[in-house]
Design an enzyme around this catalytic site. Structure first.
Site, PDB file in Angstrom:
ATOM      1  N   ARG A   1       0.811  -1.093  -0.023  1.00 18.33           N
ATOM      2  CA  ARG A   1       0.047  -0.223  -0.010  1.00 18.33           C
ATOM      3  C   ARG A   1       0.844   1.346   0.081  1.00 18.33           C
ATOM      4  O   ARG A   1       0.427   2.117   0.616  1.00 18.33           O
ATOM      5  CB  ARG A   1      -1.118   0.140   1.222  1.00 18.33           C
ATOM      6  CG  ARG A   1      -1.963  -0.969   1.092  1.00 18.33           C
ATOM      7  CD  ARG A   1      -2.955  -1.081  -0.023  1.00 18.33           C
ATOM      8  NE  ARG A   1      -3.772  -2.412  -0.136  1.00 18.33           N
ATOM      9  CZ  ARG A   1      -3.126  -3.290  -0.593  1.00 18.33           C
ATOM     10  NH1 ARG A   1      -1.967  -3.553  -1.390  1.00 18.33           N
ATOM     11  NH2 ARG A   1      -3.763  -4.830  -0.493  1.00 18.33           N
TER      12      ARG A   1
ATOM     13  N   SER B   1      -9.856   0.450   3.778  1.00 18.76           N
ATOM     14  CA  SER B   1      -9.465   0.262   5.129  1.00 18.76           C
ATOM     15  C   SER B   1      -8.790   1.400   5.537  1.00 18.76           C
ATOM     16  O   SER B   1      -8.172   2.321   4.935  1.00 18.76           O
ATOM     17  CB  SER B   1      -8.330  -0.740   4.872  1.00 18.76           C
ATOM     18  OG  SER B   1      -8.560  -1.964   4.305  1.00 18.76           O
TER      19      SER B   1
ATOM     20  N   GLU C   1      -3.931   4.082   6.421  1.00 23.19           N
ATOM     21  CA  GLU C   1      -3.970   3.963   4.759  1.00 23.19           C
ATOM     22  C   GLU C   1      -4.718   5.211   4.297  1.00 23.19           C
ATOM     23  O   GLU C   1      -4.207   5.499   3.134  1.00 23.19           O
ATOM     24  CB  GLU C   1      -4.521   2.508   4.409  1.00 23.19           C
ATOM     25  CG  GLU C   1      -4.516   2.146   3.021  1.00 23.19           C
ATOM     26  CD  GLU C   1      -5.126   0.855   2.613  1.00 23.19           C
ATOM     27  OE1 GLU C   1      -4.688  -0.042   3.433  1.00 23.19           O
ATOM     28  OE2 GLU C   1      -5.693   0.714   1.781  1.00 23.19           O
TER      29      GLU C   1
HETATM   30  C1  LIG Z   1     -15.429   0.095  -0.406  1.00 23.05           C
HETATM   31  C2  LIG Z   1     -13.926   0.325  -0.667  1.00 23.05           C
HETATM   32  C3  LIG Z   1     -13.067  -1.087  -0.704  1.00 23.05           C
HETATM   33  C4  LIG Z   1     -11.785  -0.925  -0.991  1.00 23.05           C
HETATM   34  N1  LIG Z   1     -11.137  -1.928  -1.173  1.00 23.05           N
HETATM   35  C5  LIG Z   1      -9.672  -1.797  -1.453  1.00 23.05           C
HETATM   36  C6  LIG Z   1      -8.873  -3.082  -1.445  1.00 23.05           C
HETATM   37  O1  LIG Z   1      -9.379  -4.181  -1.672  1.00 23.05           O
HETATM   38  N2  LIG Z   1      -7.476  -2.655  -1.718  1.00 23.05           N
HETATM   39  C7  LIG Z   1      -6.985  -1.438  -1.691  1.00 23.05           C
HETATM   40  O2  LIG Z   1      -5.673  -1.205  -2.153  1.00 23.05           O
HETATM   41  N3  LIG Z   1      -7.787  -0.277  -1.709  1.00 23.05           N
HETATM   42  C8  LIG Z   1      -9.018  -0.463  -1.241  1.00 23.05           C
HETATM   43  N4  LIG Z   1      -9.828   0.519  -1.419  1.00 23.05           N
HETATM   44  C9  LIG Z   1      -9.189   2.303  -1.352  1.00 23.05           C
HETATM   45  C10 LIG Z   1      -9.087   2.619  -2.650  1.00 23.05           C
HETATM   46  O3  LIG Z   1     -10.176   2.006  -3.540  1.00 23.05           O
HETATM   47  C11 LIG Z   1      -7.957   2.571  -3.362  1.00 23.05           C
HETATM   48  O4  LIG Z   1      -6.850   3.122  -2.486  1.00 23.05           O
HETATM   49  C12 LIG Z   1      -7.889   3.383  -4.899  1.00 23.05           C
HETATM   50  O5  LIG Z   1      -6.695   2.912  -5.248  1.00 23.05           O
HETATM   51  C13 LIG Z   1      -8.046   4.628  -4.564  1.00 23.05           C
HETATM   52  O6  LIG Z   1      -8.091   5.259  -5.714  1.00 23.05           O
HETATM   53  P1  LIG Z   1      -8.464   6.753  -5.929  1.00 23.05           P
HETATM   54  O7  LIG Z   1      -8.626   7.293  -7.637  1.00 23.05           O
HETATM   55  O8  LIG Z   1     -10.139   6.993  -5.323  1.00 23.05           O
HETATM   56  O9  LIG Z   1      -7.549   7.665  -5.117  1.00 23.05           O
HETATM   57  P2  LIG Z   1      -7.623   9.006  -4.112  1.00 23.05           P
HETATM   58  O10 LIG Z   1      -8.462   8.392  -2.859  1.00 23.05           O
HETATM   59  O11 LIG Z   1      -8.503  10.112  -4.696  1.00 23.05           O
HETATM   60  O12 LIG Z   1      -6.594   9.364  -3.760  1.00 23.05           O
HETATM   61  C14 LIG Z   1      -5.516   8.373  -3.182  1.00 23.05           C
HETATM   62  C15 LIG Z   1      -3.928   8.799  -3.068  1.00 23.05           C
HETATM   63  O13 LIG Z   1      -3.570   8.639  -4.574  1.00 23.05           O
HETATM   64  C16 LIG Z   1      -2.878   9.865  -4.706  1.00 23.05           C
HETATM   65  N5  LIG Z   1      -3.296   9.962  -6.412  1.00 23.05           N
HETATM   66  C17 LIG Z   1      -4.480   9.806  -7.114  1.00 23.05           C
HETATM   67  N6  LIG Z   1      -4.230   9.780  -8.421  1.00 23.05           N
HETATM   68  C18 LIG Z   1      -2.745  10.003  -8.687  1.00 23.05           C
HETATM   69  C19 LIG Z   1      -1.991  10.395  -9.673  1.00 23.05           C
HETATM   70  N7  LIG Z   1      -2.541  10.521 -10.947  1.00 23.05           N
HETATM   71  N8  LIG Z   1      -0.636  10.542  -9.560  1.00 23.05           N
HETATM   72  C20 LIG Z   1      -0.154  10.533  -8.376  1.00 23.05           C
HETATM   73  N9  LIG Z   1      -0.973  10.279  -7.383  1.00 23.05           N
HETATM   74  C21 LIG Z   1      -2.301  10.252  -7.472  1.00 23.05           C
HETATM   75  C22 LIG Z   1      -3.635  10.768  -4.385  1.00 23.05           C
HETATM   76  O14 LIG Z   1      -2.950  12.190  -4.007  1.00 23.05           O
HETATM   77  C23 LIG Z   1      -3.765  10.367  -2.772  1.00 23.05           C
HETATM   78  O15 LIG Z   1      -2.684  10.432  -2.160  1.00 23.05           O
HETATM   79  C24 LIG Z   1     -11.283   0.519  -1.094  1.00 23.05           C
HETATM   80  C25 LIG Z   1     -11.936   1.565  -0.904  1.00 23.05           C
HETATM   81  C26 LIG Z   1     -13.454   1.420  -0.850  1.00 23.05           C
HETATM   82  C27 LIG Z   1     -14.230   2.575  -0.525  1.00 23.05           C
END
Ligand SMILES: Cc1cc2nc3c(=O)[nH]c(=O)nc-3n(C[C@H](O)[C@H](O)[C@H](O)COP(=O)(O)OP(=O)(O)OC[C@H]3O[C@@H](n4cnc5c(N)ncnc54)[C@H](O)[C@@H]3O)c2cc1C
Length: 258
Positions: free
Chosen positions: A142, A184, A254
């Site tokens: 992560r 998480s 996280e």
């Molecule tokens: C119901 C649910 C289930 C989930 N299950 C999982 C799971 O099984 N495994 C898991 O790993 N995660 C899980 N997550 C967490 C989430 O889905 C992941 O972390 C996902 O990758 C976040 O993507 P996002 O685009 O929403 O990023 P955001 O939440 O908008 O941002 C997360 C981070 O990514 C950075 N970021 C975003 N885009 C870029 C880019 N282009 N360049 C550089 N940095 C960037 C942001 O600055 C921030 O630090 C879950 C979340 C939910 C709500």
């Protein structure tokens, strides 16, 4: 580039926040250095005074395939990547199903399920206009040190979408809370599970206002309706304090608190 108002009480997966001006970056724009980039806000907890924010526009939501290399823009939602992989019989992306967010968020978090992580299948990432090989990027559980804004990533095509694996990973999701959450809240400490520790200190189901440590999975902070940033922050700090006192383990978020 232009400003767009995003209401984080609707946009973020945990449904916390307020209408906030976010700078929308379009293809060809110089990406500012003094703004925090958000993706789909599935791993974020937005305070009342977040830093200046930006987001990549749909210009960065593309998938191209050439010479057995897939090039995917980082604003591409994970669900659409899985659909593409399924339709074109590509292996490796099965775990992205129901892992909400964009490719950019996945790369920054090295998101994954069980032993499947985005860095396992990644070839290279375009960061601040330069293509960087995965081996040159420090990454782990992560975590990935991208060191800038990722605008696209390349993956080698592997044939054979694995429907059985897809079904198996999808089934895991049935044990996940359905209420709004940001996934998480804490990373699992080495050799243990954050959910187990939160449960062990008696916080599973513990509620503050409309925010609670989920009854279904204790490491998920869920919003039962009108949960606020303060409620969420209170519960995060409480869990950290109790787990430290009871087990001498420092839980690490996280979820990104902005
Ligand atoms: C119901 C649910 C289930 C989930 N299950 C999982 C799971 O099984 N495994 C898991 O790993 N995660 C899980 N997550 C967490 C989430 O889905 C992941 O972390 C996902 O990758 C976040 O993507 P996002 O685009 O929403 O990023 P955001 O939440 O908008 O941002 C997360 C981070 O990514 C950075 N970021 C975003 N885009 C870029 C880019 N282009 N360049 C550089 N940095 C960037 C942001 O600055 C921030 O630090 C879950 C979340 C939910 C709500």
């Amino acid at each position: 580039m232009f400003f767009k108002t995003i209401d984080f009480s609707k946009y973020s997966s945990i449904k916390v926040g307020q209408p906030t001006e976010v700078l929308m970056i379009e293809k060809g724009d110089t990406i500012p250095k003094d703004r925090y980039l958000i993706g789909g806000a599935n791993n974020l907890l937005i305070s009342h005074s977040p830093p200046p924010l930006m987001i990549l526009s749909k210009d960065f939501a593309s998938i191209e395939e050439k010479d057995n290399i897939l090039t995917i823009g980082t604003a591409m939602p994970t669900g659409r990547i899985v659909s593409y992989a399924k339709k074109h019989n590509i292996a490796g992306f099965e775990f992205c199903s129901k892992l909400p967010g964009t490719l950019g968020g996945m790369l920054a978090m090295n998101a994954g399920v069980k032993s499947y992580e985005i860095f396992n299948i990644l070839h290279s990432v375009e960061i601040d206009g330069k293509w960087i090989k995965k081996t040159e990027i420090a990454h782990g559980y992560r975590f990935a040190k991208l060191g800038g804004i990722a605008t696209a990533a390349k993956f080698k095509r592997i044939n054979g979408f694995d429907q059985a694996l897809f079904n198996e990973l999808l089934a895991l999701r049935s044990n996940q809370p359905h209420d709004p959450s940001a996934g998480s809240a804490f990373k699992n400490p080495e050799g243990d599970h954050a959910g187990r520790l939160i449960e062990a200190v008696g916080l599973k189901g513990f509620r503050k206002g409309d925010m609670t440590w989920s009854e279904v999975h204790a490491n998920f902070l869920v919003n039962l309706g009108d949960g606020t940033f303060e409620d969420a922050k209170y519960l995060i700090d409480l869990a950290k304090q109790k787990v430290l006192e009871a087990f001498n383990i420092e839980l690490k978020e996280e979820i990104k608190i902005l």
